[in-house]
Scaffold this motif. Structure first.
Motif, PDB file in Angstrom:
ATOM      1  N   ILE A  66      19.861 -10.997 -20.816  1.00 31.14           N
ATOM      2  CA  ILE A  66      20.885 -10.064 -21.300  1.00 31.14           C
ATOM      3  C   ILE A  66      21.708  -9.453 -20.167  1.00 31.14           C
ATOM      4  O   ILE A  66      22.526  -8.581 -20.385  1.00 31.14           O
ATOM      5  N   ASN A  67      21.447  -9.948 -18.946  1.00 29.11           N
ATOM      6  CA  ASN A  67      22.252  -9.604 -17.779  1.00 29.11           C
ATOM      7  C   ASN A  67      22.247  -8.107 -17.441  1.00 29.11           C
ATOM      8  O   ASN A  67      23.302  -7.493 -17.285  1.00 29.11           O
ATOM      9  N   ILE A  68      21.045  -7.544 -17.366  1.00 24.75           N
ATOM     10  CA  ILE A  68      20.911  -6.178 -16.860  1.00 24.75           C
ATOM     11  C   ILE A  68      19.829  -6.173 -15.792  1.00 24.75           C
ATOM     12  O   ILE A  68      19.027  -7.102 -15.698  1.00 24.75           O
ATOM     13  N   LYS A  69      19.813  -5.128 -14.988  1.00 23.22           N
ATOM     14  CA  LYS A  69      18.807  -5.019 -13.930  1.00 23.22           C
ATOM     15  C   LYS A  69      17.422  -4.840 -14.547  1.00 23.22           C
ATOM     16  O   LYS A  69      17.268  -4.210 -15.585  1.00 23.22           O
ATOM     17  N   PHE A  70      16.432  -5.393 -13.855  1.00 22.38           N
ATOM     18  CA  PHE A  70      15.053  -5.342 -14.324  1.00 22.38           C
ATOM     19  C   PHE A  70      14.595  -3.904 -14.550  1.00 22.38           C
ATOM     20  O   PHE A  70      14.009  -3.581 -15.573  1.00 22.38           O
ATOM     21  N   ARG A  71      14.873  -3.026 -13.607  1.00 23.64           N
ATOM     22  CA  ARG A  71      14.442  -1.624 -13.718  1.00 23.64           C
ATOM     23  C   ARG A  71      15.127  -0.934 -14.900  1.00 23.64           C
ATOM     24  O   ARG A  71      14.520  -0.111 -15.590  1.00 23.64           O
ATOM     25  N   THR A  72      16.368  -1.245 -15.145  1.00 23.00           N
ATOM     26  CA  THR A  72      17.087  -0.687 -16.296  1.00 23.00           C
ATOM     27  C   THR A  72      16.430  -1.130 -17.594  1.00 23.00           C
ATOM     28  O   THR A  72      16.220  -0.332 -18.507  1.00 23.00           O
ATOM     29  N   LEU A  73      16.063  -2.410 -17.660  1.00 20.99           N
ATOM     30  CA  LEU A  73      15.375  -2.919 -18.844  1.00 20.99           C
ATOM     31  C   LEU A  73      14.042  -2.203 -19.041  1.00 20.99           C
ATOM     32  O   LEU A  73      13.701  -1.820 -20.157  1.00 20.99           O
ATOM     33  N   GLN A  74      13.300  -2.003 -17.972  1.00 19.54           N
ATOM     34  CA  GLN A  74      12.023  -1.294 -18.076  1.00 19.54           C
ATOM     35  C   GLN A  74      12.223   0.103 -18.657  1.00 19.54           C
ATOM     36  O   GLN A  74      11.447   0.559 -19.491  1.00 19.54           O
ATOM     37  N   ARG A  75      13.273   0.772 -18.221  1.00 20.84           N
ATOM     38  CA  ARG A  75      13.555   2.120 -18.718  1.00 20.84           C
ATOM     39  C   ARG A  75      13.876   2.088 -20.206  1.00 20.84           C
ATOM     40  O   ARG A  75      13.356   2.901 -20.987  1.00 20.84           O
ATOM     41  N   TYR A  76      14.694   1.132 -20.631  1.00 25.81           N
ATOM     42  CA  TYR A  76      15.026   1.014 -22.051  1.00 25.81           C
ATOM     43  C   TYR A  76      13.782   0.701 -22.887  1.00 25.81           C
ATOM     44  O   TYR A  76      13.595   1.253 -23.965  1.00 25.81           O
ATOM     45  N   ILE A  77      12.956  -0.203 -22.396  1.00 29.58           N
ATOM     46  CA  ILE A  77      11.742  -0.553 -23.135  1.00 29.58           C
ATOM     47  C   ILE A  77      10.818   0.653 -23.258  1.00 29.58           C
ATOM     48  O   ILE A  77      10.246   0.908 -24.319  1.00 29.58           O
ATOM     49  N   SER A  78      10.687   1.421 -22.189  1.00 35.27           N
ATOM     50  CA  SER A  78       9.866   2.641 -22.248  1.00 35.27           C
ATOM     51  C   SER A  78      10.408   3.609 -23.296  1.00 35.27           C
ATOM     52  O   SER A  78       9.648   4.194 -24.063  1.00 35.27           O
ATOM     53  N   GLN A  79      11.734   3.763 -23.326  1.00 36.22           N
ATOM     54  CA  GLN A  79      12.353   4.652 -24.317  1.00 36.22           C
ATOM     55  C   GLN A  79      12.086   4.150 -25.734  1.00 36.22           C
ATOM     56  O   GLN A  79      11.783   4.938 -26.635  1.00 36.22           O
ATOM     57  N   LEU A  80      12.191   2.847 -25.941  1.00 37.49           N
ATOM     58  CA  LEU A  80      11.959   2.273 -27.261  1.00 37.49           C
ATOM     59  C   LEU A  80      10.497   2.439 -27.688  1.00 37.49           C
ATOM     60  O   LEU A  80      10.209   2.710 -28.850  1.00 37.49           O
ATOM     61  N   GLN A  81       9.583   2.317 -26.741  1.00 35.87           N
ATOM     62  CA  GLN A  81       8.169   2.511 -27.047  1.00 35.87           C
ATOM     63  C   GLN A  81       7.877   3.979 -27.369  1.00 35.87           C
ATOM     64  O   GLN A  81       7.192   4.280 -28.339  1.00 35.87           O
ATOM     65  N   GLU A  82       8.407   4.883 -26.558  1.00 32.94           N
ATOM     66  CA  GLU A  82       8.183   6.314 -26.771  1.00 32.94           C
ATOM     67  C   GLU A  82       8.776   6.795 -28.090  1.00 32.94           C
ATOM     68  O   GLU A  82       8.238   7.678 -28.733  1.00 32.94           O
ATOM     69  N   SER A  83       9.878   6.188 -28.494  1.00 30.95           N
ATOM     70  CA  SER A  83      10.546   6.577 -29.737  1.00 30.95           C
ATOM     71  C   SER A  83       9.943   5.909 -30.963  1.00 30.95           C
ATOM     72  O   SER A  83      10.341   6.195 -32.084  1.00 30.95           O
ATOM     73  N   GLY A  84       9.021   4.984 -30.754  1.00 30.05           N
ATOM     74  CA  GLY A  84       8.333   4.371 -31.874  1.00 30.05           C
ATOM     75  C   GLY A  84       9.015   3.153 -32.472  1.00 30.05           C
ATOM     76  O   GLY A  84       8.725   2.769 -33.599  1.00 30.05           O
ATOM     77  N   PHE A  85       9.909   2.500 -31.727  1.00 29.99           N
ATOM     78  CA  PHE A  85      10.597   1.314 -32.216  1.00 29.99           C
ATOM     79  C   PHE A  85       9.886   0.025 -31.813  1.00 29.99           C
ATOM     80  O   PHE A  85      10.090  -1.021 -32.415  1.00 29.99           O
ATOM     81  N   LEU A  86       9.093   0.103 -30.764  1.00 27.77           N
ATOM     82  CA  LEU A  86       8.544  -1.082 -30.139  1.00 27.77           C
ATOM     83  C   LEU A  86       7.140  -0.793 -29.638  1.00 27.77           C
ATOM     84  O   LEU A  86       6.847   0.324 -29.212  1.00 27.77           O
ATOM     85  N   THR A  87       6.282  -1.812 -29.681  1.00 28.81           N
ATOM     86  CA  THR A  87       4.939  -1.667 -29.138  1.00 28.81           C
ATOM     87  C   THR A  87       4.546  -2.960 -28.442  1.00 28.81           C
ATOM     88  O   THR A  87       5.156  -4.006 -28.663  1.00 28.81           O
ATOM     89  N   ARG A  88       3.541  -2.870 -27.600  1.00 30.23           N
ATOM     90  CA  ARG A  88       3.057  -4.044 -26.865  1.00 30.23           C
ATOM     91  C   ARG A  88       1.632  -4.329 -27.313  1.00 30.23           C
ATOM     92  O   ARG A  88       0.795  -3.441 -27.350  1.00 30.23           O
ATOM     93  N   LYS A  89       1.374  -5.577 -27.655  1.00 29.49           N
ATOM     94  CA  LYS A  89       0.032  -5.987 -28.058  1.00 29.49           C
ATOM     95  C   LYS A  89      -0.465  -6.983 -27.022  1.00 29.49           C
ATOM     96  O   LYS A  89       0.208  -7.976 -26.739  1.00 29.49           O
ATOM     97  N   GLY A  90      -1.621  -6.716 -26.444  1.00 30.95           N
ATOM     98  CA  GLY A  90      -2.184  -7.623 -25.456  1.00 30.95           C
ATOM     99  C   GLY A  90      -1.780  -7.259 -24.047  1.00 30.95           C
ATOM    100  O   GLY A  90      -1.103  -6.270 -23.792  1.00 30.95           O
ATOM    101  N   GLY A  91      -2.186  -8.108 -23.130  1.00 29.96           N
ATOM    102  CA  GLY A  91      -1.957  -7.858 -21.714  1.00 29.96           C
ATOM    103  C   GLY A  91      -0.588  -8.291 -21.231  1.00 29.96           C
ATOM    104  O   GLY A  91       0.248  -8.786 -21.983  1.00 29.96           O
ATOM    105  N   ARG A  92      -0.416  -8.141 -19.921  1.00 28.55           N
ATOM    106  CA  ARG A  92       0.876  -8.445 -19.313  1.00 28.55           C
ATOM    107  C   ARG A  92       1.212  -9.929 -19.387  1.00 28.55           C
ATOM    108  O   ARG A  92       2.356 -10.307 -19.618  1.00 28.55           O
TER     109      ARG A  92
END
Length: 120
Positions: A66-92
């Motif tokens: 999606i052509n964004i910086k890795f750290r920016t993506l990490q921040r967005y994913i954290s926001q989505l997880q904290e807001s309850g839109f997204l979750t991670r199942k399993g390991g890295r």
């Protein structure tokens, strides 16, 4: 609503000013929600769409796709997880991304809005 005026205090060595914001009560508790769901930015919606399409994609691959910086993506994913839109199942390495009911609901609403725009 009562207008709050600035308060000025001074001592021989200091001068202090306190300015109060005139805020209506409803604005204090207002958040970025519509119909009980937080509003997402366009890039957050793109992230959810991509993770729904390929739940095992790595964040490095997704950032490149999606052509964004890795750290920016990490921040967005954290926001989505904290807001309850997204979750991670399993390991890295062997885990997967799962959209919650709220995440799926937001994508469905977004899809319906786009259909409506096309039909008009």
């Amino acid at each position: 609503m009562q207008e709050l005026k600035p308060v000025f205090k001074s001592t021989p060595t200091q001068f202090q000013t306190t300015i109060y914001a005139n805020v209506e009560e409803e604005d204090v508790t207002k958040d970025d929600t519509k119909d009980g769901a937080k509003e997402l930015t366009d890039i957050q919606k793109v992230i959810l769409v991509e993770l729904q399409a390929d739940s095992s994609i790595t964040t490095t691959e997704l950032a490149q796709k999606i052509n964004i910086k890795f750290r920016t993506l990490q921040r967005y994913i954290s926001q989505l997880q904290e807001s309850g839109f997204l979750t991670r199942k399993g390991g890295r390495k062997d885990g997967e991304w799962l959209l919650t009911e709220l995440g799926l609901h937001v994508l469905e609403k977004n899809h319906q809005k786009r259909k409506t725009r096309v039909l008009r």
